[in-house]
Motif scaffolding. Sequence first.
Motif, short mmCIF file in Angstrom:
data_model
loop_
_atom_site.label_atom_id
_atom_site.label_comp_id
_atom_site.label_asym_id
_atom_site.label_seq_id
_atom_site.Cartn_x
_atom_site.Cartn_y
_atom_site.Cartn_z
N UNK A 1 -49.23 -55.72 32.36
CA UNK A 1 -49.69 -55.01 31.17
C UNK A 1 -49.24 -53.56 31.19
N UNK A 2 -49.19 -52.96 29.99
CA UNK A 2 -48.92 -51.53 29.92
C UNK A 2 -49.96 -50.86 29.04
N UNK A 3 -50.17 -49.58 29.30
CA UNK A 3 -51.21 -48.81 28.64
C UNK A 3 -50.69 -47.39 28.43
N UNK A 4 -50.90 -46.85 27.24
CA UNK A 4 -50.52 -45.47 26.95
C UNK A 4 -51.71 -44.79 26.29
N UNK A 5 -52.15 -43.68 26.86
CA UNK A 5 -53.26 -42.90 26.32
C UNK A 5 -52.72 -41.67 25.60
N UNK A 6 -53.26 -41.41 24.41
CA UNK A 6 -52.86 -40.28 23.57
C UNK A 6 -54.07 -39.39 23.30
N UNK B 1 -55.66 -36.47 20.38
CA UNK B 1 -55.76 -36.44 18.93
C UNK B 1 -54.52 -35.87 18.25
N UNK B 2 -53.65 -35.21 19.01
CA UNK B 2 -52.41 -34.65 18.46
C UNK B 2 -51.24 -35.63 18.58
N UNK B 3 -51.50 -36.81 19.17
CA UNK B 3 -50.43 -37.78 19.38
C UNK B 3 -49.64 -37.53 20.65
N UNK B 4 -50.09 -36.59 21.47
CA UNK B 4 -49.42 -36.32 22.75
C UNK B 4 -49.82 -37.36 23.77
N UNK B 5 -48.85 -37.82 24.56
CA UNK B 5 -49.15 -38.79 25.61
C UNK B 5 -49.81 -38.07 26.78
N UNK B 6 -51.00 -38.51 27.13
CA UNK B 6 -51.71 -37.98 28.29
C UNK B 6 -51.18 -38.65 29.54
N UNK B 7 -51.19 -39.99 29.52
CA UNK B 7 -50.65 -40.74 30.65
C UNK B 7 -50.25 -42.13 30.18
N UNK B 8 -49.41 -42.74 30.96
CA UNK B 8 -48.99 -44.11 30.66
C UNK B 8 -48.85 -44.86 31.97
N UNK B 9 -49.08 -46.14 31.91
CA UNK B 9 -49.02 -46.92 33.13
C UNK B 9 -48.71 -48.37 32.88
N UNK C 1 -51.78 -54.06 41.51
CA UNK C 1 -50.82 -52.96 41.63
C UNK C 1 -50.61 -52.28 40.30
N UNK C 2 -50.33 -50.98 40.36
CA UNK C 2 -50.12 -50.22 39.14
C UNK C 2 -49.29 -48.98 39.44
N UNK C 3 -48.68 -48.46 38.40
CA UNK C 3 -47.91 -47.23 38.49
C UNK C 3 -48.21 -46.41 37.24
N UNK C 4 -48.59 -45.16 37.43
CA UNK C 4 -48.97 -44.29 36.31
C UNK C 4 -48.12 -43.04 36.29
N UNK C 5 -47.82 -42.56 35.09
CA UNK C 5 -47.17 -41.28 34.88
C UNK C 5 -48.13 -40.41 34.10
N UNK C 6 -48.29 -39.17 34.56
CA UNK C 6 -49.22 -38.24 33.92
C UNK C 6 -48.41 -37.14 33.25
N UNK C 7 -48.61 -36.99 31.95
CA UNK C 7 -47.84 -36.03 31.17
C UNK C 7 -48.57 -34.71 30.98
N UNK C 8 -49.73 -34.78 30.33
CA UNK C 8 -50.54 -33.59 30.10
C UNK C 8 -51.99 -33.94 30.43
#
Length: 163
Positions: A140-145, A147-155, A105-112
Amino acid sequence: MAQAESSAATPFETDFWKDAKLRKVWDDIVPGEPRKTLPYKLTQEAIALYCRAVGETNPLYLDEAAAKAGPYGGLIAPPAIHILLMFACTPADDWMRSPGTVNAGQSWSYNIPARPGDTITLQARALDKFIKRERLFVVHDNVFFNQHGDVICSGRGQTIRPM
């Protein structure tokens, strides 16, 4: 054309057992400890390969002219490309790569949206691990950024580990 496709696929390993002996096992997973990750330069070629693999045909991901006229002003990657990025941003010995690992199971949030040319980095860690009904679970948790440090998605998710 076949040669270009062949060389494009080379960076993405398909033999998931190849480095299995390198992977961390249950006892090596330390909750709270950051996982080792690698930056990954996302290319339009990788996006197209991903889209082809999952049957995605949205022109925002594949057609530069249509994407420029769209809401993002250019090509973007599908939100679910984080699956590809999870493997592209982790080394061969990462415990998430272990054959036999099951998504519980997983839950993701998409920012940009991620875009071709972005350099993607991942911050990831195990939050907890526990045994339930003789199965090994990791939260577990994962956050993708970008090159500008903006969060693309996190889950956040859970996996069942092989015994």
